[in-house]
Design a protein around this motif. Sequence first.
Motif, short mmCIF file in Angstrom:
data_model
loop_
_atom_site.label_atom_id
_atom_site.label_comp_id
_atom_site.label_asym_id
_atom_site.label_seq_id
_atom_site.Cartn_x
_atom_site.Cartn_y
_atom_site.Cartn_z
N LEU A 145 0.79 -1.13 -0.11
CA LEU A 145 0.01 0.05 -0.01
C LEU A 145 0.91 1.13 0.01
CD1 LEU A 145 -2.78 1.35 0.13
CD2 LEU A 145 -2.64 1.05 2.66
N GLU A 148 2.32 1.85 -3.52
CA GLU A 148 1.41 2.19 -4.53
C GLU A 148 1.08 3.77 -4.28
OE1 GLU A 148 0.65 0.79 -7.00
OE2 GLU A 148 1.27 -1.31 -6.30
N LYS A 149 0.73 4.33 -3.11
CA LYS A 149 0.77 5.65 -2.40
C LYS A 149 1.89 6.43 -3.07
CE LYS A 149 -2.10 5.07 1.65
NZ LYS A 149 -2.09 5.24 3.09
N ASN A 187 -2.68 6.59 -10.13
CA ASN A 187 -2.62 5.47 -9.46
C ASN A 187 -3.85 4.89 -8.65
OD1 ASN A 187 -0.99 2.92 -9.65
ND2 ASN A 187 -0.08 3.47 -7.62
N LYS A 191 -3.94 1.85 -5.83
CA LYS A 191 -4.04 2.07 -4.29
C LYS A 191 -5.17 1.59 -3.50
CE LYS A 191 -4.08 6.62 -4.54
NZ LYS A 191 -4.14 7.97 -3.92
#
Length: 308
Positions: A145, A148-149, A187, A191
């Motif tokens: 996570l 992806e952030k 993204n 996310k």
Amino acid sequence: ELASLEYQNKRLEIFSQAAKAFIAVLKVQEKLQLSNELVRLSEQSYETVEKRVNAGRDSPLEKTRASVALSNMKMQHRETQRNLEYAGKQLASFWGQDKPLFEQAAGDLNTIEQLPTLENLLKQLKLTPEYARWEAEIKRSRVVLDLEKSKAVGDITIGAGIQRFNETDDNAVVFGVSIPLPLSDRNQGAKQEAAYNLARAREEQKAAWLKLQNEFNQAYQELTNSYSRAASLKGEVLPGALEMFNAAKTAYQQGKVDYLNMLDAQRTLFEVRNEYIESLAAYHTAKMDIERFIGQEIETINFSESEG
């Protein structure tokens, strides 16, 4: 870390299965020994009945009953021998053999330990690889996570160079900074997927803990029941059954009771002894399940309790 925990869990599972196969061999060995004794007693009983019938003290029907009982004992004995062969093959398969090369497994089912408290065992349960892997799984999901952030934030581009101004015949050092404007959430899909996977991992951890507790409680209940049953059979029931059989045997030899009474006492004794073997095997099998859950031997928990 996940791979290591999964390996440890599989290792414990295979060791537990092998130990249970070993217990099964010990159990059938005990039953075969019991069967040998029962056949021997049945042969002796048949000879005694035959002498009494020939002497005219008993009806020929008693001899027929004794013969049928002996035949049944021999049939059950052959079945127990086949069961032992099968149990030996099951055990030998754990080291890649299709049949056992050993003649007898060395072990003692009669050794049973005092049970540790349920609370102390539960303390060890969360340390087992089967549960600990979920902490690593949640940690991994958090990292994904965060990754992806980080991809949603545009990279700042910095450039530098030399610029020539022909009009003035001058040179200048030029710096450039490019900052993407967050006009849209970049993204977004990745996310959301990572966030859902983290939430799912947390819920699966809760479900795994409930499942682990239920399986553990079931194994502990079986361990408690089999321990109590074995202790009761050994301390109370077996001595009484043996005394009853000896009394019936003596009474029959003295002509005070008929053959059926002695046969019933003999059957009761060996049924109790067979039940005792079953309870011992059930105890050790449940003990293996508990030790697989906590990842260590129960004796170490008992030692810690005694030290405390």
